[in-house]
Scaffold this motif. Structure first.
Motif, PDB file in Angstrom:
ATOM      1  N   MET A  75       0.833  -1.192   0.000  1.00 48.01           N
ATOM      2  CA  MET A  75       0.000   0.000   0.000  1.00 48.01           C
ATOM      3  C   MET A  75       0.873   1.249   0.000  1.00 48.01           C
ATOM      4  SD  MET A  75      -1.338  -0.411   3.940  1.00 48.01           S
ATOM      5  CE  MET A  75      -2.265   1.116   4.057  1.00 48.01           C
ATOM      6  N   GLU A 102       4.380   9.256   6.741  1.00 44.33           N
ATOM      7  CA  GLU A 102       5.469   8.312   6.465  1.00 44.33           C
ATOM      8  C   GLU A 102       6.251   8.709   5.210  1.00 44.33           C
ATOM      9  OE1 GLU A 102       4.388   4.194   6.744  1.00 44.33           O
ATOM     10  OE2 GLU A 102       6.485   3.552   6.707  1.00 44.33           O
ATOM     11  N   MET A 151      10.227   9.059   5.235  1.00 42.17           N
ATOM     12  CA  MET A 151      11.111   8.334   4.317  1.00 42.17           C
ATOM     13  C   MET A 151      11.965   9.262   3.471  1.00 42.17           C
ATOM     14  SD  MET A 151      10.866   5.201   4.892  1.00 42.17           S
ATOM     15  CE  MET A 151      10.511   5.523   6.607  1.00 42.17           C
ATOM     16  N   ARG A 154      16.426   9.609   7.454  1.00 35.00           N
ATOM     17  CA  ARG A 154      16.135   8.252   6.983  1.00 35.00           C
ATOM     18  C   ARG A 154      17.323   7.715   6.151  1.00 35.00           C
ATOM     19  NH1 ARG A 154      15.583   3.432   7.264  1.00 35.00           N
ATOM     20  NH2 ARG A 154      15.248   2.336   5.326  1.00 35.00           N
ATOM     21  N   GLN A 214      19.665   4.457   7.030  1.00 41.00           N
ATOM     22  CA  GLN A 214      19.782   3.354   6.071  1.00 41.00           C
ATOM     23  C   GLN A 214      21.261   3.107   5.710  1.00 41.00           C
ATOM     24  OE1 GLN A 214      17.340   4.145   2.682  1.00 41.00           O
ATOM     25  NE2 GLN A 214      17.452   2.062   1.881  1.00 41.00           N
ATOM     26  N   GLY A 268      10.519  -2.154  -3.511  1.00 43.09           N
ATOM     27  CA  GLY A 268      10.097  -0.973  -2.745  1.00 43.09           C
ATOM     28  C   GLY A 268      11.238  -0.006  -2.529  1.00 43.09           C
ATOM     29  N   ASP A 306       9.082   0.365  -7.247  1.00 48.99           N
ATOM     30  CA  ASP A 306       8.250   0.812  -6.129  1.00 48.99           C
ATOM     31  C   ASP A 306       6.817   0.957  -6.640  1.00 48.99           C
ATOM     32  OD1 ASP A 306       8.949   2.280  -3.217  1.00 48.99           O
ATOM     33  OD2 ASP A 306       7.020   2.866  -4.098  1.00 48.99           O
ATOM     34  N   LEU A 307       5.875   0.780  -5.731  1.00 47.51           N
ATOM     35  CA  LEU A 307       4.462   0.910  -6.081  1.00 47.51           C
ATOM     36  C   LEU A 307       4.093   2.355  -6.411  1.00 47.51           C
ATOM     37  CD1 LEU A 307       1.907  -0.918  -6.054  1.00 47.51           C
ATOM     38  CD2 LEU A 307       1.538  -0.214  -3.683  1.00 47.51           C
ATOM     39  N   ASP A 308       4.834   3.306  -5.842  1.00 46.99           N
ATOM     40  CA  ASP A 308       4.479   4.720  -5.939  1.00 46.99           C
ATOM     41  C   ASP A 308       5.247   5.394  -7.091  1.00 46.99           C
ATOM     42  OD1 ASP A 308       4.117   7.428  -5.603  1.00 46.99           O
ATOM     43  OD2 ASP A 308       4.381   7.381  -3.421  1.00 46.99           O
ATOM     44  N   GLY A 339       6.002  -0.849  -9.859  1.00 43.48           N
ATOM     45  CA  GLY A 339       5.482  -2.219  -9.802  1.00 43.48           C
ATOM     46  C   GLY A 339       5.115  -2.637  -8.400  1.00 43.48           C
ATOM     47  N   ASP A 340       4.501  -3.811  -8.319  1.00 45.91           N
ATOM     48  CA  ASP A 340       3.990  -4.362  -7.060  1.00 45.91           C
ATOM     49  C   ASP A 340       4.816  -5.593  -6.678  1.00 45.91           C
ATOM     50  OD1 ASP A 340       2.562  -5.587  -5.047  1.00 45.91           O
ATOM     51  OD2 ASP A 340       0.632  -5.468  -6.076  1.00 45.91           O
ATOM     52  N   ALA A 341       5.343  -5.597  -5.457  1.00 44.43           N
ATOM     53  CA  ALA A 341       6.211  -6.689  -5.015  1.00 44.43           C
ATOM     54  C   ALA A 341       5.465  -8.009  -4.830  1.00 44.43           C
ATOM     55  CB  ALA A 341       6.914  -6.295  -3.720  1.00 44.43           C
ATOM     56  N   PHE A 394      14.393  -3.010   2.060  1.00 45.82           N
ATOM     57  CA  PHE A 394      14.589  -2.025   3.133  1.00 45.82           C
ATOM     58  C   PHE A 394      13.208  -1.577   3.599  1.00 45.82           C
ATOM     59  CE2 PHE A 394      18.808  -1.481   1.077  1.00 45.82           C
ATOM     60  CZ  PHE A 394      19.625  -1.503   2.188  1.00 45.82           C
ATOM     61  N   GLY A 395      12.613  -2.364   4.474  1.00 45.72           N
ATOM     62  CA  GLY A 395      11.405  -1.949   5.176  1.00 45.72           C
ATOM     63  C   GLY A 395      10.165  -1.773   4.321  1.00 45.72           C
ATOM     64  N   ILE A 396       9.907  -2.735   3.422  1.00 45.32           N
ATOM     65  CA  ILE A 396       8.687  -2.566   2.628  1.00 45.32           C
ATOM     66  C   ILE A 396       7.667  -3.688   2.816  1.00 45.32           C
ATOM     67  CG2 ILE A 396      10.285  -1.684   0.847  1.00 45.32           C
ATOM     68  CD1 ILE A 396       8.014  -3.457  -0.867  1.00 45.32           C
TER      69      ILE A 396
END
Ligand SMILES: C[S@@+](CC[C@H](N)C(=O)[O-])C[C@H]1O[C@@H](n2cnc3c(N)ncnc32)[C@H](O)[C@@H]1O
Length: 166
Positions: free
Chosen positions: A1, A7, A11, A16, A20, A44, A67-69, A92-94, A110-112
């Motif tokens: 999502m 957030e 990020m 951040r 990382q 992501g 990434d989805l966004d 894209g969608d993981a 990394f945190g997705i």
């Protein structure tokens, strides 16, 4: 999502990136080692800081990342423009990784995964695209953090089947 505005701000800021680069990646490096000449995937990727870090600290040959966004992918594109054809970026969608089986030497998260409602499908996809003996480098946030009242108020995460870590 997609991330909410709080957030997204968390990020997309230098703190951040520093966390990382100087805390998470060195720990992943200690656990999994470098990947000289490796072909790797980052799921992501956010604004692309992870892609830079993977090149700098893991000595890989190429990084594919998505990434989805679309807004995050646009930022990542600007960030890694000087890396030329060694980087491939897409939206894209993981849960459905558009890559052949056994294609990558390593996958980075990394945190997705804690943002994916069907995270078990994502893990199956990660293991499908890894070559035999390939490595999965993951830094994750578990339910006990996400379900803390403060973070519940500020952030948005899938409400069913949270990533528990156990
Ligand atoms: C907490 S942020 C982490 C971003 C970056 N990896 C970092 O460490 O700074 C989670 C990222 O995962 C992306 N994301 C969420 N669900 C996703 C999905 N199903 N497939 C791909 N990316 C997703 C979000 O758009 C966001 O950029």
């Amino acid at each position: 999502m997609l991330l909410n505005s709080v957030e997204t701000w968390m990020m997309n800021n230098p703190l951040r990136a520093a966390l990382q680069r100087h805390f998470e990646a060195p720990r992943l490096l200690r656990m999994g080692g470098r990947l000289p000449g490796g072909r790797v995937l980052e799921i992501g990727c956010g604004r692309g800081v992870g892609v830079e870090i993977i090149f700098e600290q893991f000595a890989v040959q190429s990084v594919d990342a998505f990434d989805l966004d679309p807004a995050m992918v646009a930022l990542a594109r600007q960030r890694v423009t000087d890396r030329g054809s060694t980087v491939r970026l897409w939206v894209g969608d993981a849960s459905h990784i558009p890559c052949p089986d056994a294609h990558y030497d390593a996958v980075f998260d990394f945190g997705i995964i804690h943002h994916i409602p069907r995270w078990r499908d994502c893990l199956a996809e990660v293991f499908r695209v890894l070559r035999p003996g390939g490595r999965f480098y993951a830094e994750e946030v578990f339910a006990r953090f996400i379900e803390h009242p403060v973070w519940r108020r500020l952030l948005e995460h899938p409400s069913t089947d949270p990533l528990s870590g156990s």
